[in-house]
Motif scaffolding. Structure first.
Motif, mmCIF file in Angstrom:
data_model
loop_
_atom_site.group_PDB
_atom_site.id
_atom_site.type_symbol
_atom_site.label_atom_id
_atom_site.label_comp_id
_atom_site.label_asym_id
_atom_site.label_seq_id
_atom_site.Cartn_x
_atom_site.Cartn_y
_atom_site.Cartn_z
ATOM 1 N N ARG A 98 0.833 -1.204 0.000
ATOM 2 C CA ARG A 98 0.000 0.000 0.000
ATOM 3 C C ARG A 98 0.866 1.252 0.000
ATOM 4 O O ARG A 98 0.540 2.249 -0.657
ATOM 5 C CB ARG A 98 -0.918 -0.016 1.219
ATOM 6 C CG ARG A 98 -1.834 1.197 1.311
ATOM 7 C CD ARG A 98 -2.797 1.088 2.471
ATOM 8 N NE ARG A 98 -3.702 -0.056 2.303
ATOM 9 C CZ ARG A 98 -4.657 -0.368 3.158
ATOM 10 N NH1 ARG A 98 -4.826 0.364 4.266
ATOM 11 N NH2 ARG A 98 -5.443 -1.403 2.932
ATOM 12 N N LYS A 99 1.982 1.197 0.705
ATOM 13 C CA LYS A 99 2.886 2.345 0.758
ATOM 14 C C LYS A 99 3.476 2.637 -0.618
ATOM 15 O O LYS A 99 3.541 3.795 -1.053
ATOM 16 C CB LYS A 99 3.998 2.080 1.775
ATOM 17 C CG LYS A 99 4.997 3.208 1.898
ATOM 18 C CD LYS A 99 6.073 2.884 2.932
ATOM 19 C CE LYS A 99 7.097 4.005 3.049
ATOM 20 N NZ LYS A 99 8.153 3.675 4.053
ATOM 21 N N VAL A 101 2.291 1.751 -3.639
ATOM 22 C CA VAL A 101 1.250 2.210 -4.558
ATOM 23 C C VAL A 101 0.872 3.661 -4.266
ATOM 24 O O VAL A 101 0.717 4.476 -5.180
ATOM 25 C CB VAL A 101 0.012 1.304 -4.472
ATOM 26 C CG1 VAL A 101 -1.129 1.882 -5.311
ATOM 27 C CG2 VAL A 101 0.339 -0.104 -4.937
ATOM 28 N N SER A 102 0.746 3.989 -2.985
ATOM 29 C CA SER A 102 0.408 5.368 -2.600
ATOM 30 C C SER A 102 1.480 6.346 -3.061
ATOM 31 O O SER A 102 1.175 7.454 -3.528
ATOM 32 C CB SER A 102 0.230 5.460 -1.083
ATOM 33 O OG SER A 102 -0.839 4.642 -0.642
ATOM 34 N N LEU A 103 2.745 5.928 -2.955
ATOM 35 C CA LEU A 103 3.845 6.785 -3.390
ATOM 36 C C LEU A 103 3.788 7.019 -4.896
ATOM 37 O O LEU A 103 3.940 8.163 -5.359
ATOM 38 C CB LEU A 103 5.186 6.156 -3.004
ATOM 39 C CG LEU A 103 6.443 6.910 -3.457
ATOM 40 C CD1 LEU A 103 6.468 8.316 -2.852
ATOM 41 C CD2 LEU A 103 7.701 6.133 -3.077
ATOM 42 N N LEU A 105 1.183 6.817 -6.879
ATOM 43 C CA LEU A 105 0.018 7.649 -7.200
ATOM 44 C C LEU A 105 0.245 9.101 -6.804
ATOM 45 O O LEU A 105 -0.214 10.024 -7.485
ATOM 46 C CB LEU A 105 -1.227 7.098 -6.493
ATOM 47 C CG LEU A 105 -1.747 5.754 -7.009
ATOM 48 C CD1 LEU A 105 -2.914 5.273 -6.159
ATOM 49 C CD2 LEU A 105 -2.171 5.864 -8.473
ATOM 50 N N ALA A 106 0.964 9.307 -5.708
ATOM 51 C CA ALA A 106 1.272 10.676 -5.280
ATOM 52 C C ALA A 106 2.166 11.367 -6.307
ATOM 53 O O ALA A 106 1.949 12.544 -6.646
ATOM 54 C CB ALA A 106 1.957 10.648 -3.915
ATOM 55 N N SER A 109 0.109 12.282 -9.242
ATOM 56 C CA SER A 109 -0.745 13.438 -8.936
ATOM 57 C C SER A 109 0.027 14.745 -9.072
ATOM 58 O O SER A 109 -0.531 15.767 -9.495
ATOM 59 C CB SER A 109 -1.313 13.312 -7.522
ATOM 60 O OG SER A 109 -2.133 12.162 -7.403
#
Length: 274
Positions: A98-99, A101-103, A105-106, A109
């Protein structure tokens, strides 16, 4: 916002519709591994395609730039979704925490924000103007350093995904290699088109052919899902597990011939495994 029909937009609309249909095929199979990533990948391709179609239909520079910026939502999501899909089907989904993937996507963005605020800093593009010299009015521009970083980042993720699937495909039993090969073809063709566009060799100057190739990607994905049951079973992930087992595992076809044997089986019977 001034818009008008142009035949140049038709192939992009077709590609967008095809990828939306495939996204729906993945959605109805959402309980199966890899379906969510596949669906998001197809939706991202659709946003890119339909955004490009709208850009061609727009008559003003402001309108074209608005739809061009909308495309960045899909453009930046494609490599992340592709990597998630590739790692999932290669049996390496544990690497996508999750970390992580979040990175990713960030970071994606950030590029979207830079695209929409480009008028204040010109980091994504500069010298932007409307070129009406050809049959189709297009946006002429020079790419800035942030755009080049985005391209490097995107292709890094896509290459990791391509390498992961390529390495796994050649370890698959013959009946299942078609799935991995279809995935490679579905992504390789648009990538080649995108590179041709980025180096300024597009057949129509300043017109990106990449989204048109997404139609092929969608068709290939539909064949993989409907004919080869790409989302119904996970032979790539299964093969990755079975190949590393100490216990011998062999797959016997209907005619009684061995179509696949893992390395442990090969050692037991002293066979050469393809």
């Amino acid at each position: 916002m001034q818009m008008e029909y142009t035949p140049f937009a038709v192939p992009y609309v077709i590609s967008g519709v095809i990828t939306l249909i495939v996204a729906d095929l993945a959605w109805v199979r959402r309980a199966r591994p890899g379906s969510t990533a596949t669906g998001l990948f197809m939706i991202a391709l659709s946003i890119w395609s339909l955004g490009n179609a709208a850009e061609h239909c727009s008559l003003t520079l402001a309108g074209k730039m608005f739809f061009s910026n909308i495309q960045y939502i899909g453009i930046t999501a494609v490599p992340v979704a592709w990597l998630a899909m590739a790692m999932g089907f290669s049996g390496r989904q544990d690497a996508l925490t999750r970390k992580n993937v979040s990175l990713m996507l960030a970071i994606s963005s950030v590029f979207i924000v830079l695209a929409f605020t480009n008028g204040y800093h010109s980091w994504m593009s500069y010298d932007v103007h409307l070129d009406t010299s050809g049959r189709l009015a297009t946006v002429a521009k020079e790419y800035g350093w942030a755009f080049r970083v985005m391209v490097f980042y995107s292709y890094l993720l896509m290459l990791i995904g391509l390498f992961s699937i390529t390495r796994t495909v050649f370890g698959l039993p013959n009946p299942y290699r078609g799935q991995g090969l279809l995935a490679l073809v579905g992504m390789s063709v648009p990538s080649v088109c995108n590179i041709i566009y980025l180096i300024g060799q597009s057949p129509v100057p300043r017109v990106d052919p990449t989204p048109v190739a997404f139609g092929l990607s969608g068709i290939v994905a539909a064949i993989a899902i409907l004919r080869y049951h790409f989302l119904d079973e996970s032979p790539i992930a299964l093969s990755a597990v079975v190949k590393g087992m100490d216990t011998g595992v062999a797959v016997v076809g209907l005619e009684g011939t061995v179509v696949y044997a893992n390395p442990a089986t090969a050692k037991i019977v002293r066979l050469s495994v393809d």
